[in-house]
Design an enzyme around this catalytic site. Structure first.
Site, short mmCIF file in Angstrom:
data_model
loop_
_atom_site.label_atom_id
_atom_site.label_comp_id
_atom_site.label_asym_id
_atom_site.label_seq_id
_atom_site.Cartn_x
_atom_site.Cartn_y
_atom_site.Cartn_z
N LEU A 41 0.80 -1.21 0.00
CA LEU A 41 0.00 0.00 0.00
C LEU A 41 0.84 1.27 0.00
O LEU A 41 1.93 1.33 0.56
CB LEU A 41 -0.93 -0.01 1.21
CG LEU A 41 -1.85 -1.23 1.35
CD1 LEU A 41 -2.76 -1.07 2.55
CD2 LEU A 41 -2.67 -1.45 0.08
N HIS A 45 -3.71 4.34 -1.86
CA HIS A 45 -4.61 3.38 -1.22
C HIS A 45 -5.24 3.96 0.04
O HIS A 45 -6.43 3.76 0.32
CB HIS A 45 -3.85 2.11 -0.85
CG HIS A 45 -3.35 1.32 -2.01
ND1 HIS A 45 -2.01 1.23 -2.32
CD2 HIS A 45 -4.00 0.58 -2.95
CE1 HIS A 45 -1.86 0.46 -3.40
NE2 HIS A 45 -3.04 0.05 -3.78
N GLY A 156 -9.85 3.20 -7.36
CA GLY A 156 -9.13 4.36 -7.87
C GLY A 156 -9.36 4.57 -9.36
O GLY A 156 -9.51 3.62 -10.13
#
Length: 302
Positions: A41, A45, A156
């Site tokens: 991450l 994130h 995303g």
């Protein structure tokens, strides 16, 4: 620290206690959000988690490097697996649960005999050079939706094609899930954050922002209103050359509507039905395959 579950049954049991339970400060049941990831991450994130926290009471982050979305010769074996570091980062944004299953837990039979196919939308852009990739995305996201049964999920916008496919999947399979697309999180120099950025050498990292700069310039030119096919092709060729000259090997560079439909005769026209367009690119820089996209909006002063 978030509570970690490695087994589907344990996560389902934990989440069941929230379903139908009212929140402390509002009427109605508590909302559960899902943020699917492959781990390793970064700040992008964590922004997804922050957005999820704004819309839900309980946030589940899945961490699973999904073998079905990797093709032959891709980086499945070398993809960074950093669970302990990931959990520590998720604690800083108040994640409630981490779901980190094994491959055997997710796929009792591998390859799975059941498929989730999204049709023509998967065959363009990334689908041309990564055949079968989005079939793998489709089945793992469907499984996560069934396991968590969230009220909403956050993805995303850097993976714009993936986001469009998931929205289609939710619509066509009647999942009662709200899908939120989160804006791209960028480094200070404009490079879209990605776990694969760590594949870049120091020299390549200095060059990498060129891809965003080139898209910004193209978007500005296209935003001047209606453009002829000849002008569009010239602008695309100029942008392609700029990115290539910087050392990238381009997989694709294309202009689509914001629903990923192709332009008619490659003419850019802004009207009531087509108010925005997307420029999408995938390009290799060394070992890193970088994705980016840029929304084009018409210059309102024209």
């Amino acid at each position: 620290m978030p509570i970690i579950h490695h087994h589907i049954s344990a996560l389902r049991t934990a989440l069941q206690s929230y379903r139908g339970q009212k929140t402390d400060n509002q009427d109605g049941p508590q909302r559960i959000a899902l943020v699917p990831t492959m781990g390793n991450l970064h700040a992008g994130h964590l922004e997804l988690v922050k957005i999820a926290k704004q819309h839900a009471d309980i946030v589940v982050v899945s961490i699973f490097v999904n073998p079905t979305q990797f093709g032959a010769g891709e980086d499945f074996d070398s993809y960074p697996r950093t669970l302990d570091e990931d959990v520590a980062k998720l604690a800083t944004v108040d994640t409630d649960y981490v779901f980190a299953p094994s491959i055997e837990e997710m796929y009792p039979v591998l390859p799975p005999p059941t498929s989730v196919l999204a049709g023509a939308i998967t065959t363009q852009l990334c689908g041309q050079s990564r055949p079968g990739h989005f079939d793998g995305v489709g089945i793992v996201v469907s499984k996560l939706f069934n396991i968590v049964q969230p009220d909403m999920a956050v993805f995303g916008q850097k993976d714009y094609q993936q986001l469009a496919i998931i929205k289609q999947l939710v619509r066509d399979l009647s999942y009662p899930i709200e899908i939120i697309g989160a804006p791209i999180v960028r480094a200070a120099d404009g490079l879209a954050l990605s776990s694969r950025n760590q594949y870049l050498s120091a020299t390549e990292r200095e060059v990498a922002p060129v891809i965003h700069q080139a898209l910004q310039y193209l978007a500005k030119q296209l935003g001047k209103g209606e453009q002829s096919q000849q002008v569009v092709q010239s602008l695309l060729a100029e942008t392609h050359q700029r990115i290539t000259d910087a050392g990238f090997i381009i997989d694709y560079l294309d202009i689509k509507t914001d629903t990923l439909e192709s332009l008619t005769n490659n003419t850019v026209t802004f009207n009531a039905e087509n108010k925005s367009l997307m420029i999408l690119v995938a390009a290799w820089l060394g070992r890193a395959r970088l994705l980016d996209n840029q929304l084009v909006t018409v210059d309102q002063s024209l």
